[in-house]
Design a protein around this motif. Sequence first.
Motif, PDB file in Angstrom:
ATOM      1  N   LYS A  69     -16.230-100.662  34.135  1.00  0.00           N
ATOM      2  CA  LYS A  69     -16.712 -99.503  34.889  1.00  0.00           C
ATOM      3  C   LYS A  69     -15.647 -99.107  35.903  1.00  0.00           C
ATOM      4  O   LYS A  69     -14.871 -99.953  36.340  1.00  0.00           O
ATOM      5  CB  LYS A  69     -18.002 -99.868  35.636  1.00  0.00           C
ATOM      6  N   GLU A  71     -14.735 -95.781  39.196  1.00  0.00           N
ATOM      7  CA  GLU A  71     -15.346 -94.711  39.998  1.00  0.00           C
ATOM      8  C   GLU A  71     -15.451 -93.396  39.232  1.00  0.00           C
ATOM      9  O   GLU A  71     -16.313 -92.578  39.522  1.00  0.00           O
ATOM     10  CB  GLU A  71     -14.544 -94.480  41.281  1.00  0.00           C
ATOM     11  N   ARG A  72     -14.529 -93.176  38.312  1.00  0.00           N
ATOM     12  CA  ARG A  72     -14.552 -91.922  37.561  1.00  0.00           C
ATOM     13  C   ARG A  72     -15.272 -92.035  36.220  1.00  0.00           C
ATOM     14  O   ARG A  72     -15.209 -91.125  35.402  1.00  0.00           O
ATOM     15  CB  ARG A  72     -13.121 -91.465  37.286  1.00  0.00           C
ATOM     16  N   ALA A  73     -15.892 -93.175  35.959  1.00  0.00           N
ATOM     17  CA  ALA A  73     -16.643 -93.376  34.711  1.00  0.00           C
ATOM     18  C   ALA A  73     -15.790 -93.085  33.476  1.00  0.00           C
ATOM     19  O   ALA A  73     -16.256 -92.481  32.506  1.00  0.00           O
ATOM     20  CB  ALA A  73     -17.910 -92.514  34.716  1.00  0.00           C
ATOM     21  N   LEU A 105     -23.600 -90.749  33.751  1.00  0.00           N
ATOM     22  CA  LEU A 105     -22.520 -91.660  34.127  1.00  0.00           C
ATOM     23  C   LEU A 105     -22.988 -93.018  34.667  1.00  0.00           C
ATOM     24  O   LEU A 105     -22.178 -93.902  34.896  1.00  0.00           O
ATOM     25  CB  LEU A 105     -21.618 -90.990  35.188  1.00  0.00           C
ATOM     26  N   THR A 109     -20.245 -95.972  36.011  1.00  0.00           N
ATOM     27  CA  THR A 109     -19.660 -95.911  37.356  1.00  0.00           C
ATOM     28  C   THR A 109     -19.852 -97.251  38.073  1.00  0.00           C
ATOM     29  O   THR A 109     -20.876 -97.914  37.897  1.00  0.00           O
ATOM     30  CB  THR A 109     -20.349 -94.820  38.219  1.00  0.00           C
ATOM     31  N   THR A 110     -18.861 -97.618  38.872  1.00  0.00           N
ATOM     32  CA  THR A 110     -18.989 -98.855  39.665  1.00  0.00           C
ATOM     33  C   THR A 110     -20.128 -98.714  40.674  1.00  0.00           C
ATOM     34  O   THR A 110     -20.746 -99.697  41.057  1.00  0.00           O
ATOM     35  CB  THR A 110     -17.671 -99.170  40.412  1.00  0.00           C
ATOM     36  N   SER A 111     -20.422 -97.496  41.094  1.00  0.00           N
ATOM     37  CA  SER A 111     -21.494 -97.285  42.070  1.00  0.00           C
ATOM     38  C   SER A 111     -22.876 -97.413  41.437  1.00  0.00           C
ATOM     39  O   SER A 111     -23.868 -97.591  42.128  1.00  0.00           O
ATOM     40  CB  SER A 111     -21.378 -95.874  42.667  1.00  0.00           C
ATOM     41  N   ILE A 116     -20.420 -88.840  40.427  1.00  0.00           N
ATOM     42  CA  ILE A 116     -19.340 -89.347  41.265  1.00  0.00           C
ATOM     43  C   ILE A 116     -19.806 -89.278  42.721  1.00  0.00           C
ATOM     44  O   ILE A 116     -20.192 -88.223  43.212  1.00  0.00           O
ATOM     45  CB  ILE A 116     -18.062 -88.492  41.071  1.00  0.00           C
ATOM     46  N   THR A 149     -18.954 -83.896  38.815  1.00  0.00           N
ATOM     47  CA  THR A 149     -19.735 -84.699  37.865  1.00  0.00           C
ATOM     48  C   THR A 149     -20.050 -83.881  36.616  1.00  0.00           C
ATOM     49  O   THR A 149     -19.913 -84.373  35.492  1.00  0.00           O
ATOM     50  CB  THR A 149     -21.038 -85.199  38.523  1.00  0.00           C
TER      51      THR A 149
END
Length: 334
Positions: A69, A71-73, A105, A109-111, A116, A149
């Motif tokens: 993963k 941040e920008r997927a 996403l 995503t890391t989130s 985003i 996004t």
Amino acid sequence: MREMVKETDLSARSFIYPVFVVEGENIKEPVKSMPGVFRMSVDNLLKEAKEVESLNIPALMLFGIPEKKDERATAAYAKGGIVQTAIKALKAKHYNLLIITDVCLCSYTTSGHCGIVKNKISPASENTEKESLMDVANEEDVVIYNDATCELLGKMALSHAEAGADMVAPSSMMDGQVTAIRKVLDTNNFKHIPIMAYSAKFESSFYSPFRDIAESSPVTGDRKTYQINPANAAEALREIEFDIQEGADLVMVKPALAYLDIIARAKQKYQMPMVAYNVSGEFAMVKAAASMEYIDEKSVVLEILTGIKRAGADLIITYHAKDAARWLSGKYLL
Ligand code: PBG
């Protein structure tokens, strides 16, 4: 006689079966809260698809869980991504199955958010949106770069279509996501690929087993800034209307059971093909109660699915699809 005057006919023809695909080989990993549902590598997915086809279920809904993963997927729209690979493998088998892909996403995503994320402390203006893509959330109230996004969702949908997907299903609840995806598909010779929009997606606690299986829980905050408040019916209808105007071919209400009124009102108001997502938490509750023998699984599942159809859903995305198809065809009786 009772059968002859029955108003609602439930059949496997209305079902869409969700599947979760991971990288690797020979993987079939169970998930505790969802008995009978697995994370599968492509080889096992092909076997699953064959079984689904043999049960006369017409469609699969594909969710990807990538190894990496960011941040920008990035893995969401990579040509060799897990979903893209799975679509190609499925298509090569020529099953009589519609391949629908989830376009969101959150597993990438890391989130763990569907878009985003930008840091609330330094909100970027529309103009600086793109430059600040790398910002990561560390605040509780999560803010998402909506337009950036949508751009990535367009890329993701296009990569699915290029791999051979029959239909794309945007589920991130970004404003304008249907427009963005329609535009990208149309300008790349995919005018014929329909969009099934998760139009009225509520900020629901019924998604938690899914988030375990799809590894898509938000690391910080929640999805309140982009999913609909469960208290809001008029807003849900507006969201459905926007998606229809943006070019959605089918519209969805999700979850199903606590939102049957929305399904019924939307069907009456818009006369569009309606999809209901009988989500993971709804499935898990039935499974848990049935395992305790508090309820009879077969009759409860068929009653639930009939209720969703009666409310106005034409199609039902459900983890019960395989069992229900067997029960409906009389292949085995509980
Ligand atoms: C991705 C997505 C979710 C579900 C489908 N697509 C989870 C979420 O919004 O958190 C949930 C499905 C289910 O619970 O079965 N955005």
